[in-house]
Design a protein around this motif. Structure first.
Motif, PDB file in Angstrom:
ATOM      1  N   TYR A  32     -10.742  -5.617  -1.588  1.00  0.00           N
ATOM      2  CA  TYR A  32      -9.618  -4.292  -1.056  1.00  0.00           C
ATOM      3  C   TYR A  32      -8.523  -5.353  -0.779  1.00  0.00           C
ATOM      4  O   TYR A  32      -8.932  -5.953   0.508  1.00  0.00           O
ATOM      5  CB  TYR A  32      -9.801  -2.974  -0.589  1.00  0.00           C
ATOM      6  CG  TYR A  32     -11.025  -2.358  -1.888  1.00  0.00           C
ATOM      7  CD1 TYR A  32     -12.055  -2.843  -1.594  1.00  0.00           C
ATOM      8  CD2 TYR A  32     -10.070  -1.010  -2.571  1.00  0.00           C
ATOM      9  CE1 TYR A  32     -12.476  -1.771  -2.585  1.00  0.00           C
ATOM     10  CE2 TYR A  32     -10.299  -0.887  -3.355  1.00  0.00           C
ATOM     11  CZ  TYR A  32     -12.258  -0.587  -3.732  1.00  0.00           C
ATOM     12  OH  TYR A  32     -12.403   0.220  -4.474  1.00  0.00           O
ATOM     13  N   GLY A  99      -6.549  -0.331  -1.387  1.00  0.00           N
ATOM     14  CA  GLY A  99      -5.786  -0.850  -2.607  1.00  0.00           C
ATOM     15  C   GLY A  99      -6.691  -1.959  -3.118  1.00  0.00           C
ATOM     16  O   GLY A  99      -6.327  -3.130  -2.542  1.00  0.00           O
ATOM     17  N   ASN A 101      -5.409  -1.718  -7.033  1.00  0.00           N
ATOM     18  CA  ASN A 101      -3.902  -1.886  -8.117  1.00  0.00           C
ATOM     19  C   ASN A 101      -3.143  -1.268  -7.565  1.00  0.00           C
ATOM     20  O   ASN A 101      -1.914  -1.578  -8.734  1.00  0.00           O
ATOM     21  CB  ASN A 101      -4.950  -0.093  -8.718  1.00  0.00           C
ATOM     22  CG  ASN A 101      -6.326  -0.202  -9.412  1.00  0.00           C
ATOM     23  OD1 ASN A 101      -6.573  -1.341 -10.030  1.00  0.00           O
ATOM     24  ND2 ASN A 101      -6.796   0.988  -9.035  1.00  0.00           N
ATOM     25  N   SER A 102      -2.883  -1.775  -6.109  1.00  0.00           N
ATOM     26  CA  SER A 102      -0.844  -1.110  -5.817  1.00  0.00           C
ATOM     27  C   SER A 102      -0.924  -2.631  -4.484  1.00  0.00           C
ATOM     28  O   SER A 102      -1.816  -2.254  -4.009  1.00  0.00           O
ATOM     29  CB  SER A 102      -0.884  -0.225  -5.712  1.00  0.00           C
ATOM     30  OG  SER A 102      -1.961   0.430  -4.348  1.00  0.00           O
ATOM     31  N   TRP A 103       0.445  -2.781  -4.283  1.00  0.00           N
ATOM     32  CA  TRP A 103       0.643  -3.379  -3.493  1.00  0.00           C
ATOM     33  C   TRP A 103       2.410  -3.128  -3.031  1.00  0.00           C
ATOM     34  O   TRP A 103       2.686  -3.130  -3.773  1.00  0.00           O
ATOM     35  CB  TRP A 103       1.404  -4.859  -3.621  1.00  0.00           C
ATOM     36  CG  TRP A 103       1.207  -5.563  -2.802  1.00  0.00           C
ATOM     37  CD1 TRP A 103       2.402  -5.924  -2.276  1.00  0.00           C
ATOM     38  CD2 TRP A 103       0.846  -5.804  -0.944  1.00  0.00           C
ATOM     39  NE1 TRP A 103       2.908  -6.329  -0.484  1.00  0.00           N
ATOM     40  CE2 TRP A 103       1.526  -6.092  -0.057  1.00  0.00           C
ATOM     41  CE3 TRP A 103      -0.883  -5.527  -0.512  1.00  0.00           C
ATOM     42  CZ2 TRP A 103       0.569  -6.526   1.302  1.00  0.00           C
ATOM     43  CZ3 TRP A 103      -1.608  -5.943   0.177  1.00  0.00           C
ATOM     44  CH2 TRP A 103      -0.420  -6.610   1.067  1.00  0.00           C
ATOM     45  N   PRO A 105      -0.824  -1.747  -1.230  1.00  0.00           N
ATOM     46  CA  PRO A 105      -2.329  -0.181  -0.801  1.00  0.00           C
ATOM     47  C   PRO A 105      -2.060   0.427  -0.253  1.00  0.00           C
ATOM     48  O   PRO A 105      -1.621   0.402   0.553  1.00  0.00           O
ATOM     49  CB  PRO A 105      -3.608  -1.195  -0.265  1.00  0.00           C
ATOM     50  CG  PRO A 105      -2.685  -1.875   0.914  1.00  0.00           C
ATOM     51  CD  PRO A 105      -1.380  -2.550   0.456  1.00  0.00           C
ATOM     52  N   GLU A 106      -2.334   1.027  -1.683  1.00  0.00           N
ATOM     53  CA  GLU A 106      -1.934   3.108  -1.524  1.00  0.00           C
ATOM     54  C   GLU A 106      -2.956   3.893  -1.976  1.00  0.00           C
ATOM     55  O   GLU A 106      -2.996   4.719  -2.889  1.00  0.00           O
ATOM     56  CB  GLU A 106      -0.839   2.792  -1.698  1.00  0.00           C
ATOM     57  CG  GLU A 106       0.272   2.604  -1.056  1.00  0.00           C
ATOM     58  CD  GLU A 106       2.028   3.302  -1.574  1.00  0.00           C
ATOM     59  OE1 GLU A 106       2.024   3.446  -2.392  1.00  0.00           O
ATOM     60  OE2 GLU A 106       2.556   2.353  -0.573  1.00  0.00           O
ATOM     61  N   ASP A 107      -4.326   3.361  -2.128  1.00  0.00           N
ATOM     62  CA  ASP A 107      -5.243   3.410  -3.115  1.00  0.00           C
ATOM     63  C   ASP A 107      -6.255   4.730  -2.788  1.00  0.00           C
ATOM     64  O   ASP A 107      -6.100   5.517  -2.809  1.00  0.00           O
ATOM     65  CB  ASP A 107      -6.356   2.887  -3.995  1.00  0.00           C
ATOM     66  CG  ASP A 107      -5.426   2.418  -5.310  1.00  0.00           C
ATOM     67  OD1 ASP A 107      -6.107   0.978  -5.726  1.00  0.00           O
ATOM     68  OD2 ASP A 107      -4.219   2.175  -5.896  1.00  0.00           O
ATOM     69  N   TYR A 108      -5.955   4.423  -1.108  1.00  0.00           N
ATOM     70  CA  TYR A 108      -7.178   5.352  -0.546  1.00  0.00           C
ATOM     71  C   TYR A 108      -6.238   5.369   0.720  1.00  0.00           C
ATOM     72  O   TYR A 108      -6.050   3.958   1.510  1.00  0.00           O
ATOM     73  CB  TYR A 108      -8.936   4.602  -0.107  1.00  0.00           C
ATOM     74  CG  TYR A 108      -9.391   4.701  -1.092  1.00  0.00           C
ATOM     75  CD1 TYR A 108      -9.162   3.307  -1.796  1.00  0.00           C
ATOM     76  CD2 TYR A 108     -10.171   5.289  -2.169  1.00  0.00           C
ATOM     77  CE1 TYR A 108      -9.960   2.611  -3.218  1.00  0.00           C
ATOM     78  CE2 TYR A 108     -10.530   5.757  -3.697  1.00  0.00           C
ATOM     79  CZ  TYR A 108     -10.605   4.410  -3.990  1.00  0.00           C
ATOM     80  OH  TYR A 108     -10.624   4.125  -5.236  1.00  0.00           O
TER      81      TYR A 108
END
Length: 119
Positions: A32, A99, A101-103, A105-108
């Protein structure tokens, strides 16, 4: 799924240092991208620092560049934010994020830890 728990916040004086920790559990931490964000009262959440999983490349907001250092210990599933030369403007709730899938990181997200810097 990744669970994130921050620790290390507190009340300090201007010029002091603090080290925040973010302990991760769940899926493989080392895959991650990780980051720190903060939100001050009445303001939107903002990106502070991030570290990519593949090469360990780090990124910083201009406001903290040269004062904050982000690092990660994949063996311990932990990320850190060393904050030096703290200013009252650094007062905020600091959030750990992960994260794939994003930069940035903001998935969790973690629940946040309060940092208060007095003048």
């Amino acid at each position: 799924q990744v669970q994130l728990v921050e620790s290390g916040g507190g009340l300090v004086q201007a010029g002091d240092s603090l080290r925040l920790s973010c302990a991760a559990s769940g899926r493989t931490f080392s895959w991650y991208d990780m980051g720190w964000f903060r939100q001050a009262p009445g303001k939107e959440r903002e990106f502070v620092a991030g570290i990519r999983w593949r090469a360990g490349t780090t990124y910083y907001a201009d406001s903290v560049l040269g004062r904050f250092t982000i690092s990660r210990d994949n063996a311990r599933n932990t990320m850190y934010l060393l904050m030096n030369s703290l200013k009252p403007g650094d007062t905020a709730v600091y959030y750990c994020a992960a994260g794939i899938n994003s930069w940035p990181p903001e998935d969790y997200w973690g629940q946040g830890t309060q940092v208060t810097v007095s003048s």
